[in-house]
Design an enzyme around this catalytic site. Structure first.
Site, PDB file in Angstrom:
ATOM      1  N   ASP A 138     -15.747 -58.181 -20.045  1.00  0.00           N
ATOM      2  CA  ASP A 138     -16.721 -57.552 -18.955  1.00  0.00           C
ATOM      3  C   ASP A 138     -17.811 -56.755 -19.688  1.00  0.00           C
ATOM      4  OD1 ASP A 138     -19.150 -56.497 -17.454  1.00  0.00           O
ATOM      5  OD2 ASP A 138     -17.827 -55.890 -16.363  1.00  0.00           O
ATOM      6  N   GLU A 252     -14.868 -69.504 -17.871  1.00  0.00           N
ATOM      7  CA  GLU A 252     -15.234 -70.600 -18.445  1.00  0.00           C
ATOM      8  C   GLU A 252     -16.282 -71.493 -18.236  1.00  0.00           C
ATOM      9  OE1 GLU A 252     -14.301 -72.507 -23.293  1.00  0.00           O
ATOM     10  OE2 GLU A 252     -13.194 -71.850 -22.018  1.00  0.00           O
TER      11      GLU A 252
END
Length: 273
Positions: A138, A252
């Site tokens: 994060d 991703e």
């Protein structure tokens, strides 16, 4: 004062299907870890014999913040001779991972549903891990929240303890500010050496590309504020080529789709004096 947690627990409610997967895997693929004072903490007196847990003495790779486990499951299938420990606090993601492990018959993965710092401090012996992976942690965008970022000085020390001389720490992020923090914080530690120090600098650097177009802001729908070339140039570099063992996850793919760049880093544990 407690160190601020690097995560916020999202809803941990499991669907009936995922609860069944959780219950079936508990004590097997999913480690049955007694909690400490928090439900993400490990009881102080609890330890794990990893050789006994896996039923063999093999190289151990630890992935921290494994999410739903796309990366670790793929890696485990490609390297059945290695043992993998996936650490994740989000229960639905853990349930999804253990369900996949059972469906694909992957017996070389164990999952810990607790805080990574607790695992490193209490469950991993010194010099016992060949590699540690931290992929897309994060980023905590807001300045007031950067103290929650996982990769800080204290965390670097914890990773240094569990890696033997020559052990590898692989990282990846899609946020340039966090990439710089990772690179600079770990490079400042005498315990680690950047395997690709000085490489992919200047106009070849992904950081230069991000700064020239302010790609992070653009990807969030904000008005970009690109830097002029002389300010945008990344003279330090140190970015690794993409780690072949890291499969491209849905996360991703989404980051790339909105225009962000991926930053890979690889550090090696320097010999202890």
């Amino acid at each position: 004062m407690r160190h601020p947690l690097s995560f916020v627990r999202r809803s941990n409610r499991l669907t009936p299907r995922r609860q069944r997967a959780w219950d079936a895997a508990l004590g097997q693929e999913l480690l049955d870890i007694p909690h400490g004072e928090r439900d993400t903490a490990v009881a102080d007196d609890f330890r794990i014999d990893w050789k006994a847990e896996f039923g063999r003495d093999a190289e151990l790779i630890v992935e921290i913040g494994t999410g739903s486990g796309e990366a670790v499951a793929h890696a485990a299938a490609q390297a059945p001779e290695k043992n993998f420990l996936a650490v994740e606090v989000y229960r639905p993601g853990v349930a999804q991972l253990v369900s996949r492990l059972r469906r694909e018959g992957l017996r070389n993965v164990r999952v810990a549903n607790v805080d990574a710092t607790e695992v490193l401090d209490k469950l991993i012996p010194e010099d016992s891990v060949s590699e540690v992976w931290v992929f897309f942690p994060d980023p905590w965008h807001k300045k007031k929240h950067t103290k929650r970022r996982l990769v800080q000085d204290s965390f670097v020390e914890k990773i240094a303890r569990v890696l033997p001389d020559g052990g590898l720490w692989r990282l990846a992020t899609d946020w340039s500010g966090y990439a710089v923090q990772m690179r600079d914080t770990i490079s400042a530690s005498p315990a680690f050496t950047n395997v690709h120090a000085g490489q992919r600098a200047g106009e070849e650097s992904p950081l230069t590309a991000v700064r020239l177009e302010d790609l992070d802001a653009r990807s969030m729908g904000k008005t970009p504020e690109p830097l002029p070339l002389e300010e945008a140039i990344d003279d330090v570099g140190g970015w690794a080529p993409r780690f072949e063992g890291r499969v491209q996850t849905d996360f991703e793919t989404k980051a790339l789709k909105v225009g962000r760049r991926i930053f890979d880093l690889t550090f090696v544990r320097t010999p202890r004096s």
